[in-house]
Design an enzyme around this catalytic site. Structure first.
Site, mmCIF file in Angstrom:
data_model
loop_
_atom_site.group_PDB
_atom_site.id
_atom_site.type_symbol
_atom_site.label_atom_id
_atom_site.label_comp_id
_atom_site.label_asym_id
_atom_site.label_seq_id
_atom_site.Cartn_x
_atom_site.Cartn_y
_atom_site.Cartn_z
ATOM 1 N N ASP A 487 0.868 -1.140 -0.021
ATOM 2 C CA ASP A 487 -0.046 0.073 -0.036
ATOM 3 C C ASP A 487 0.696 1.254 0.128
ATOM 4 O OD1 ASP A 487 -2.783 -0.745 0.006
ATOM 5 O OD2 ASP A 487 -2.657 -1.071 2.133
HETATM 6 C C1 GLC Z 1 -1.622 -3.948 5.589
HETATM 7 C C2 GLC Z 1 -2.970 -3.901 4.420
HETATM 8 C C3 GLC Z 1 -2.641 -4.773 3.131
HETATM 9 C C4 GLC Z 1 -1.445 -4.315 2.851
HETATM 10 C C5 GLC Z 1 -0.136 -4.308 3.625
HETATM 11 C C6 GLC Z 1 1.061 -3.924 2.955
HETATM 12 O O1 GLC Z 1 -1.475 -4.803 6.001
HETATM 13 O O2 GLC Z 1 -3.871 -4.471 5.002
HETATM 14 O O3 GLC Z 1 -3.748 -4.607 2.382
HETATM 15 O O4 GLC Z 1 -1.265 -5.317 1.465
HETATM 16 O O5 GLC Z 1 -0.452 -3.473 4.603
HETATM 17 O O6 GLC Z 1 0.875 -2.591 2.583
HETATM 18 C C1 GLC Z 2 -0.541 2.542 5.811
HETATM 19 C C2 GLC Z 2 0.211 1.180 6.126
HETATM 20 C C3 GLC Z 2 -0.050 0.062 5.610
HETATM 21 C C4 GLC Z 2 -1.458 -0.052 5.313
HETATM 22 C C5 GLC Z 2 -2.239 1.037 4.882
HETATM 23 C C6 GLC Z 2 -3.749 0.948 5.144
HETATM 24 O O1 GLC Z 2 -0.329 2.840 4.499
HETATM 25 O O2 GLC Z 2 1.681 1.648 6.131
HETATM 26 O O3 GLC Z 2 0.713 -1.139 6.046
HETATM 27 O O4 GLC Z 2 -1.631 -1.270 4.492
HETATM 28 O O5 GLC Z 2 -1.825 2.206 5.695
HETATM 29 O O6 GLC Z 2 -4.816 1.840 4.944
#
Ligand code: GLC
Ligand code: GLC
Length: 814
Positions: A487
């Site tokens: 993300d």
């Molecule tokens: C969080 C989110 C997931 C994403 C991950 C890596 O665990 O829930 O959707 O893939 O972060 O950013």
């Molecule tokens: C932030 C976190 C990531 C997560 C995302 C979800 O970017 O670092 O892990 O997946 O929020 O909203």
């Protein structure tokens, strides 16, 4: 050091001191009514949606973090001494304390001055209520006169509004007290048709419903004036802050024990039958009273608790293993499976790290979660898949999240995370392999919740892939969109304004930045769709998607190869990310793990080289970090990943969700020792001995463990609600232990450590119980199978003849 121990026989973790480094929680509830419950009685409850139907209050950013909850106070009426058996909130010294977190229940027990009080908290199946069953025992040699005070603080239903809109909320609270039951009915007078109730099995000496009356001015939950005085105020809340507290007074002979049951419930009335008599403002209690009466009776409470235990026997009984490793056994048989059910129920909404007022259900998250729970609750998996697909857009793209209460796509966050659609294919394939229920592919499912747009689920899967095919970039790799699985890799965002959301800001048209990770994911999803199409006789589609997979495999191995490992992505300028050409972030875990998992580069040595590079550059004793070197500054062209200080989260933290991709990759390459070694590094139970370093619950996975660049390397964060649960469960059960459902049978292909002499397992698959014995005869991974005494070729156990309910499988590996 440790703060407790595993009691595997009871399927419990027993916490033996209340001052764990961080709150160690459990969940109660497994259908619609849920509660977070910490080892010191903290946490809150909600019905279905942690934001929109919040029963009790949670306070964020509080100190101590774990304050407010389901507290019972004990008062010695002779000395005036009062205390909490759960230690919080009074923090009085206890002569004895324990919290047993079990499957859907917790028992918190404390003893002081010869009085013991133990409360068992749980949610009965098929009910919208929670039970606190308190046993109070006089262990003194003399009789005692004691008072018990219960307490909950009601949230005014909408948890976000509750935490912000005081000018209105301090004037809306309303309660009723009838037959000694406390009813919380804020906003029931207008548009709500639901209320909460709080009952007690004993006659009351008093009650309170207004917080200030119970606590007293300038006092907190640690020093309620009513408890101090031993006298409730019988307050009726009007505005301000409604609470529920019962006062029960008892005398206990030496050795005598009594049980008191408290029940907190949620109830709905039909809109036209809200009031009794009609036209009044009094809640119509006709349908709630029988429920209250039922659980005031201890026999019914005991029966409900027994039913809950049976429910978990059934769920966990689907897969049980006895291997030479006690940590793996414990995780597979109890805790990892249990955590998978929590992520199924809660997604990423409500934990000690998720406030419940933020995210709904993630499209990618929920699809991946299926890998961990589909075998336990296949019919609920089916429903989840259809709900997810109904939020898909007609382009094949997906809303990134949807709200559990409305089941509608969340407009605030929108879509264009270009990995999302692929996960639907992977989730559906897992469901089909487990159940063989191909009828789901013909289910008519709407797009974007629009009536009239129905198309068979199969068409949704086709569009998922078409979405990717319509969005290939300059190297023929998938365009990344807002982000892919990571993300925080926001390559089209270019955010320069404080507070802007990396999830929604887009400054570039997105026609350049590509993801090698999505390329690898697409090889897998196209191959899965091809296999699925051939199962349902769609030969042309099968050939087409096999070809898509082949071509993307080639693209990943060429445009996605950096010489020793796989590139991670191309940025908006067409420059590599995750390459030796970069100064920082030279190598990323995701593309290495996922490529190997998808079988890319197995034949030409690229997969081996990539995983060797992971070992060399990314592996630490606490797990595998996400990338190296960590970003030391903000890179506007990379986005959120570079906002975190080095070693945290996506910026070179150990993101436990993607470690299993490497684990499975090692299995694909036949390396059981490496796979199990990586598995053990992040396995919560295996880390129990270093609880002072790890700091979070040793019975569940955390999303992240601080990487080697962080000052607190090895410290975990964000426990419970993470894709880590499903992926590690999938990695150990289906890949290392190798018991894997396929369309045409159950595959037995273990890739376990060489030192293991073997293991036994029991797997219930499509209604048949397979008793599996694996024995090692040599150092390799080839499998020879004997099924019910007959040797067969290959490693796939075909379905038995109709009516056969048990199959004995003997596997010799070597
Ligand atoms: C969080 C989110 C997931 C994403 C991950 C890596 O665990 O829930 O959707 O893939 O972060 O950013
Ligand atoms: C932030 C976190 C990531 C997560 C995302 C979800 O970017 O670092 O892990 O997946 O929020 O909203």
């Amino acid at each position: 050091m440790k703060y407790g121990y595993f009691d595997d026989k009871a399927r419990e973790y027993v916490i033996t001191r209340p001052d764990t480094p961080l709150p160690w929680i459990n969940y109660i509830g497994c259908q619609g009514y849920f509660g977070i419950l910490s080892a010191t009685g903290g946490g809150y409850s909600y019905y279905r949606d942690a934001r929109l139907r919040r029963l009790t209050r949670g306070r964020y950013n509080n100190v101590p973090a774990d304050f407010g909850g389901r507290y019972v106070y004990v008062r010695d009426n002779e000395s005036g001494d009062y205390w909490s058996p759960s230690w919080m909130p009074t923090q009085s010294d206890l002569d004895d304390y324990s919290c047993r977190h079990g499957m859907g229940y917790s028992v918190i027990s404390g003893k002081r001055g010869g009085i013991r009080a133990a409360t068992r908290y749980f949610v009965p199946l098929d009910e919208t209520l929670e039970i606190w069953q308190t046993t109070i025992t006089n262990e003194r040699l003399t009789p005692v006169d004691i008072s018990l005070f219960s307490s909950v603080e009601f949230c005014l239903w909408e948890a976000n509004d509750d935490a912000t809109n005081y000018q209105r909320n301090l004037s809306t609270g309303q309660v009723e007290v009838e037959d000694e039951v406390i009813y919380h009915k804020t906003e029931y007078r207008e548009r709500r048709n639901h209320f909460a109730w709080f009952a007690c099995s004993e006659p009351l000496a008093g009650f309170d419903t207004q917080r200030e009356s119970f606590l007293g001015p300038w006092r907190g939950w640690n020093k309620p004036v009513a408890v101090e005085d031993g006298k409730s105020r019988n307050s009726i809340a009007h505005g301000w802050s409604p609470i529920g507290s019962h006062h029960v007074r008892l005398t206990l002979a030496p050795g005598e024990s009594r049980q008191i049951v408290y029940v907190l419930g949620y109830h709905e009335n039909p809109n036209e039958q809200k009031f009794d008599p009609p036209g009044s403002q009094t809640i119509n209690k006709a349908t709630v009273k029988p429920v209250i009466a039922k659980y005031r009776d201890i026999d019914n409470v005991e029966a409900a608790f027994a039913a809950l235990g049976k429910h978990w026997d059934e769920l966990l009984g689907v897969y049980q293993v006895a291997s030479p490793d006690e940590h793996a056994n414990r995780m597979v048989n109890i805790w990892n499976a249990y955590q998978c059910m929590a992520t199924f129920n809660m997604s990423r909404s409500a934990s000690s790290f998720e406030t419940g007022i933020g995210r709904g259900l993630g499209f990618r998250d929920s699809n991946q979660d299926l890998l961990g729970f589909v075998h336990m609750v296949p019919s609920r998996a089916r429903e989840r898949i259809l709900d997810l697909a109904a939020t898909q857009l007609s382009s094949g793209g997906a809303y990134h999240q949807y709200q559990p209460l409305t089941k509608k796509g969340n407009n605030d966050i929108g879509g264009d995370f270009n990995d999302d659609p692929h996960w639907l294919i992977i989730g559906v394939a897992a469901y089909l392999k487990e159940t063989g229920d191909f009828s789901i592919l013909d289910e008519p499912v709407v797009f974007d919740n629009q009536p009239g747009s129905e198309a068979p689920l199969y068409e949704h899967l086709r569009r998922s892939l078409q979405y990717a095919l319509d969005r290939l970039g300059p190297h023929g790799l998938p365009l990344i969109g807002r982000a892919d699985w990571n993300d925080c890799l926001n390559l089209n965002c270019f955010s320069d304004t404080p507070g802007q959301s990396f999830q929604t800001t887009t400054s570039k048209d997105g026609k350049v930045a590509e993801s090698v990770f999505i390329g690898a994911l697409m090889v897998l999803s196209a191959r899965e769709l091809s296999a699925l199409a051939s199962q349902v006789g769609k030969a042309d589609d099968a050939a087409f998607y096999a070809d898509v997979a082949r071509k993307m495999d080639e693209t990943v191995r060429t445009a996605g190869w950096d010489g020793e490992w796989f590139v991670r992505a191309y940025d908006d300028f067409g420059r590599k990310i995750g390459s030796k050409e970069n100064e920082e972030g030279k190598i990323y875990i995701e593309s290495q793990g996922f490529a190997a998992l998808a079988g890319i580069g197995v034949d030409d040595g690229k997969a081996r080289s990539a995983l060797d590079a992971v070992r060399k550059h990314l592996a630490t004793p606490h797990g595998i970090v996400l990338q190296q070197p960590a970003y030391s500054r903000y890179y506007i062209e990379y986005g959120e990943i570079s906002t975190y200080p080095p070693g945290y989260k996506e910026n070179a933290g150990i993101f436990c969700h993607n470690n299993p991709w490497v684990i499975i990759g090692e299995v694909v390459l036949g390396n059981g020792d490496a796979a199990f070694d990586y598995y053990s590094r992040i396995c919560p139970s295996a880390r129990e001995a270093i609880s002072d370093v790890h700091r979070l619950e040793p019975y569940v996975y955390a999303q992240m463990i601080a990487g080697r660049d962080a000052p607190t390397h090895g410290e975990a964060k964000n426990s419970w609600l993470t894709g880590t649960a499903a992926w590690n469960y999938y990695a150990i059960t289906q890949w290392i232990l190798g018991i894997r459902p396929e369309y045409t049978g159950l595959r037995i292909a273990p890739v376990v450590p060489e030192r293991w002499p073997g293991f036994t397992a029991r797997r219930v698959f499509r209604g048949v119980a397979y008793d599996i014995t694996v024995t090692r005869a040599g150092a390799g991974n080839t499998v020879a199978l004997v099924i019910d005494g007959k040797a067969i070729d290959g490693d796939l156990v075909p379905p038995p003849a109709k009516g056969v309910a048990a199959v004995k499988v003997e596997a010799v590996i070597g």
